[in-house]
Scaffold this motif. Structure first.
Motif, mmCIF file in Angstrom:
data_model
loop_
_atom_site.group_PDB
_atom_site.id
_atom_site.type_symbol
_atom_site.label_atom_id
_atom_site.label_comp_id
_atom_site.label_asym_id
_atom_site.label_seq_id
_atom_site.Cartn_x
_atom_site.Cartn_y
_atom_site.Cartn_z
ATOM 1 N N GLY A 58 0.815 -1.204 0.000
ATOM 2 C CA GLY A 58 0.000 0.000 0.000
ATOM 3 C C GLY A 58 0.850 1.256 0.000
ATOM 4 O O GLY A 58 1.987 1.273 -0.457
ATOM 5 N N ALA A 88 -4.572 -2.376 -2.401
ATOM 6 C CA ALA A 88 -3.913 -1.071 -2.417
ATOM 7 C C ALA A 88 -3.789 -0.458 -1.026
ATOM 8 O O ALA A 88 -3.260 0.647 -0.877
ATOM 9 C CB ALA A 88 -4.693 -0.104 -3.326
ATOM 10 N N ASN A 291 1.295 -8.325 -4.286
ATOM 11 C CA ASN A 291 1.097 -7.053 -3.584
ATOM 12 C C ASN A 291 2.408 -6.477 -3.064
ATOM 13 O O ASN A 291 2.501 -5.996 -1.936
ATOM 14 C CB ASN A 291 0.103 -7.216 -2.427
ATOM 15 C CG ASN A 291 -1.272 -7.637 -2.915
ATOM 16 O OD1 ASN A 291 -1.690 -7.254 -3.998
ATOM 17 N ND2 ASN A 291 -1.967 -8.434 -2.123
#
Length: 615
Positions: A58, A88, A291
């Motif tokens: 993030g 995110a 991620n």
């Protein structure tokens, strides 16, 4: 991943420069550092919070994170399940939002009971002057504590000790639950009292069970300034299923099984369990390789692309399976770094052949075939240790399995001089408070491997290479759950499946104090994060659900019976030679155990660590 630190003061004045020079914490979190103070002059206490962030997820979120109500949060962890974190989003912010919405201690404990993933945290709850802290159930993130008679630093918590001079009296916070410190009471009494909220299973949650032996053990390991340890009325729910303790009525006879027979066994008897295991372990790897902030665009030339995922790689079955599964989920245009460490072997009277330059030497073939049939034989190349040879063999298997993937096989060679230098400069501080010969060997091997500075072999030439990956996958947890160590076979031969189950239960119970805190400190020193797919909560729960005889069969010979389900999984993934390699401990495979004093026992205190701390 972060370096977190908090110091509690029970006096009016506080040293605001207390954590400014903590180089070890800053190495863990190189992307952002800051400090925050919370104090209550009326109650006469202060807390200094220091956070050092390694950005992985993030938006970059500086720590300590705080709000207008005075709450402060330090988080060294990853939320991989249990609590929703959007792709995110930053999990530090999500966790802080959950904690600040808690009305009571039951709500707060419920949050941590849900979290899947590694964590250590420190949370200051302003409204009731409480300092909460703890580690996850397996202890996958380091957190140390110590006390002082000096009321300006009466209780300190940190991811890693600050310097050689600062390593006195630090201990690892037990991964046995969460602790709460009532600062208003402590300020009044001028001493530290804690409340302990232990982990309990679902069966225990409804009762009044108190782990008396564990309580006694924690009392004996508390820092000296803790004058009282209360047991809270609420509990944390253990995040994994209980171990299946069913055992066969009788032991099968000793038998021999070839690789071909192993393949037949898979198709006839174990196929369902193997597929379920592949699914759950693959999902665990997926969560740990996505991620991430990617360091390149897919349009970049192949030779310019940087790896974002690295694996501690020996070519053994654990690292091979992690590599094969990572290949499924890491973007196909992205390289994967295979970090292979070797410590220079000492010359012997039998080793007379002059050494040739590595850049002109042919790459050896499989250690299981041809002239390299004995991977433990001493080669002419002083870095041709067993793990180097099995690593090269494993690399060829992976190339055949994934033809388009770029596999960066990073040869990390360590001389005795460099070992001594880095141990004194960094490693001895990171291994502390552990202090055995085994801690020294594994700590040094993991530190050099995860640093990722070595060479790549291309077109028969060696080129300098430094891994850019911030994420390092490691296979720890497989041996502890699946009978991978020689002591498991000894226990089985003596007491059968019942004795083996007791040993495996003990292994997982002590993994936090024997391995994981140390490995987190060592890998984190490079500004990288250790991730442990075999200790994913869903993986452990699945393996715990299986009868022991469907995971391990120690009536089979070494190289087959231990970690049997893992070996069958390897075959199902298309791996071959690596699926039947016997277990070789890292300290022996890398040859660090033979480098300095081969007469030591693993459990002995390591004088080299102690000397380097004093120096």
């Amino acid at each position: 991943m972060c370096g977190i630190c908090c110091t509690v003061s029970l006096c009016a004045s506080v040293d605001t420069n207390l954590h400014q020079d903590n180089k070890n914490l800053r190495r863990r979190g190189p992307d952002r550092s800051q400090q925050l103070i919370r104090s209550d002059p009326a109650l006469n206490y202060s807390c200094i919070f220091s956070g050092h962030v390694l950005h992985l997820r993030g938006e970059l979120t500086p720590q300590p994170i705080h709000d207008d109500n005075g709450n402060v949060f330090l988080w060294n962890g990853e939320v991989f399940g249990g609590i929703e974190v959007l792709s995110a989003a930053n999990d530090t912010s999500v966790m802080f939002q959950h904690l600040t919405s808690c009305d009571n201690e039951h709500d707060l404990l419920s949050v941590f009971s849900k979290v899947q993933g590694p964590w250590a945290f420190i949370y200051y709850q302003s409204k009731n002057h409480s300092l909460w802290f703890g580690r996850d159930f397996f202890g996958r993130r380091s957190l140390l504590w110590k006390c002082s008679d000096n009321l300006k630093e009466v209780l300190s918590l940190t991811s890693v000790a600050e310097s050689p001079a600062d390593t006195d009296d630090w201990q690892e916070v037990p991964a046995s639950g969460i602790f709460r410190c009532d600062l208003s009471t402590c300020a009044l009494l001028k001493s530290i009292s804690l409340t302990w909220f232990p982990w309990v299973s679902e069966l225990e949650l409804s009762g009044e069970t108190v782990h008396h032996e564990e309580h006694k053990w924690i009392l004996n390991t508390l820092p000296k300034c803790v004058t009282q340890l209360n047991v809270g009325s609420d509990r944390l729910l253990v995040p994994v299923s209980p171990l299946n303790t069913n055992v066969p009525e009788s032991l099968p006879e000793q038998k021999k099984v070839s690789l071909e027979e192993l393949k037949l066994l898979i198709s006839e008897e174990y196929k369902k369990n193997i597929q379920s295991f592949v699914n759950v372990l693959s999902e665990a790897v997926l969560k740990r390789v996505l991620n991430l902030p990617r360091l390149h665009e897919s349009s970049s030339p192949a030779h310019e692309r940087k790896a974002n995922v690295a694996i501690l790689f020996s070519g053994g079955i654990d690292s091979m399976i992690l590599a094969a599964l990572a290949d499924r989920h890491v973007p196909p245009e992205e390289p994967i770094d295979l970090l292979n460490v070797a410590f220079m072997m000492r010359a012997t009277n039998q080793q007379k052949a002059p050494l040739k330059k590595c850049s002109h030497r042919k790459i050896p073939g499989s250690p299981l075939t041809g002239n390299n049939s004995n991977p433990d034989a001493l080669p002419a190349d002083p870095f041709n240790v067993p793990d180097r040879m099995t690593g090269r063999s494993g690399l060829e298997e992976l190339k055949a399995l994934s033809l388009t993937r770029i596999w960066n096989f990073v040869e990390i060679n360590v001389t005795l001089g460099e070992l001594k230098q880095m141990r004194q400069q960094y490693i001895s501080q990171l291994v502390y408070p552990l202090n055995t010969v085994l801690d020294d060997s594994i700590g040094c091997a993991v530190w050099f491997a995860s640093r990722g500075i070595g060479t790549l072999r291309t077109d028969e030439e060696l080129k300098p290479y430094t891994s850019t990956s911030k994420v390092v996958l490691t296979g720890i947890g497989a041996d502890e759950q699946l009978g991978g160590y020689s002591r498991h076979r000894v226990r089985f031969n003596t007491l059968g499946y019942k004795g083996l189950l007791e040993e495996l239960s003990m292994e997982l119970g002590r993994i936090s104090s024997r391995n994981l805190g140390r490995d987190d400190r060592v890998i984190g020193d490079h500004g990288k994060e250790a991730r442990f797919p075999f200790l994913d909560e869903n993986v452990v729960s699945f393996l715990n659900s299986l009868p022991i005889s469907e995971k391990v069969d120690l009536t089979l010979p070494r190289g087959l019976g231990e970690k049997l389900i893992l070996r069958m999984t390897a075959v199902s993934l298309g791996l071959s030679s690596s699926s039947v390699l016997p277990k070789r401990a890292m300290q022996f495979g890398s040859r660090i155990a033979k480098m300095e004093n081969s007469n030591e026992k693993a459990s002995d205190k390591c004088n080299r660590l102690q000397t380097d701390l004093i120096d």
